[in-house]
Design a protein around this motif. Sequence first.
Motif, PDB file in Angstrom:
ATOM      1  N   VAL A 187       0.857  -1.190   0.000  1.00  0.00           N
ATOM      2  CA  VAL A 187       0.000   0.000   0.000  1.00  0.00           C
ATOM      3  C   VAL A 187       0.891   1.237   0.000  1.00  0.00           C
ATOM      4  O   VAL A 187       2.065   1.162   0.375  1.00  0.00           O
ATOM      5  N   ARG A 217       6.236   3.107   0.063  1.00  0.00           N
ATOM      6  CA  ARG A 217       5.284   2.012   0.145  1.00  0.00           C
ATOM      7  C   ARG A 217       5.401   1.330   1.503  1.00  0.00           C
ATOM      8  O   ARG A 217       6.386   1.505   2.233  1.00  0.00           O
ATOM      9  N   ILE A 257      -6.359   0.857   5.357  1.00  0.00           N
ATOM     10  CA  ILE A 257      -5.557  -0.152   4.663  1.00  0.00           C
ATOM     11  C   ILE A 257      -6.412  -0.894   3.640  1.00  0.00           C
ATOM     12  O   ILE A 257      -5.991  -1.122   2.497  1.00  0.00           O
ATOM     13  N   HIS A 260      -7.191   0.261  -0.070  1.00  0.00           N
ATOM     14  CA  HIS A 260      -6.254   0.047  -1.177  1.00  0.00           C
ATOM     15  C   HIS A 260      -6.331  -1.372  -1.728  1.00  0.00           C
ATOM     16  O   HIS A 260      -5.507  -1.755  -2.568  1.00  0.00           O
ATOM     17  N   THR A 264      -4.043  -2.533  -5.338  1.00  0.00           N
ATOM     18  CA  THR A 264      -2.710  -3.050  -5.059  1.00  0.00           C
ATOM     19  C   THR A 264      -2.270  -4.010  -6.159  1.00  0.00           C
ATOM     20  O   THR A 264      -3.095  -4.743  -6.714  1.00  0.00           O
TER      21      THR A 264
END
Length: 397
Positions: A187, A217, A257, A260, A264
Amino acid sequence: MSGIRVLVAGASIAGPALAHWLRRRGAEVTVVERAPELRPGGQAVDARGVAKEVIARMGLDAAVRAACTDTAGAHTVDADGTVLETFRADDDGGDGFIADIEILRGDLSRVLHDDTRDGVEYLFGDRIAELAQDADGVDVVFAGGGRRRFDLVIGADGLHSALRAMVFGPHERFLRHLGHVLAFYSVPNEFGLDRWLLEHQETGRSALLRPIQDATRAMAMFYFAAPDFDVDYRDIEAQKDLLRKRMDGLGWLTPEILAHLDDTPDFYLDQVAQVVMDRWSTGRVGLLGDAAFSSSPMSGQGTGLALVGAYVLAGELAAAEWNPEVGFARYEERMRSFVEANQEIGRLNARTRDLPTPDAEPLPDFTGDWFMELVGRAINGVDLPDYEGVPDSGPTP
């Protein structure tokens, strides 16, 4: 060169590590990998104890350490981000919860591939379609149409090993689900993460963020209890739906979190499982790493087992003058206790994350001497022979 031709299935970690040692012992090595190229990223993996000695003997200590995540340690936090407990990378001489050699799986794979690619034949985008062995060799038909004969074939193709299923039997015979599921993906580092892993736990589930070399990242990880697991490991959309359902309502940074999840590039989810086999070889076909003896991510030692196993397997085969019956037997004899200690660590750690039930057995006392003895066997519980008299061309300059 010995003239021995060895085919290795799998180009993640165990396969290229074995290729390194087989080449040094004089074998001609081919590695076949069904993916079109090396797979980047992946979860962070560790090297502790005797595995660090294997890396040093490979001549790769500097290259591996240069690619490490440089994680300083780990904090467990509550829903508000308040630190509850801290583990440092230099705890226990660098062999603790956060190891001083910690590297993304894909980065370690790249180091091993870079080390071996000039002396090893790599076949990407292909796989073993058929295999037939006799007393003198193994005939292999590749999915791409090629036909070759090898003296030995080694499966280093992971938890869901296609070679294991082809030669030893269906996955269900050997996989032991530990009642949990692991997911991870990268992420954007919009969380201010800087060298420290953060973990938030609730009963039966947890969310983690960990730093990687690319500071822009971060790696997100989730664990959750799942006594049954019937989602196809190749069905990505079903896996994402499952993760969203199981993480619903988990506090801390979990919603950010999960936001994403659909953008991803490297999502992964699978059961936390071990591979338990009575034998890791039959005739001229053997197994290595997760394909033979997965200890699960709960052990923190899967990479160590792969690296040590590669050293021992190549050494014992060469010491036996490439007699598979003798070489494979000695490999199993040296590795079995080491493997079993790591699998026991994995099972115990999984139990600490189980959902409580009225009939559950109480957890053991992890402060006892028995546990420290078990950890010692899991980290250093195998001798590394020097294999004097066995050919060794030395590490690549």
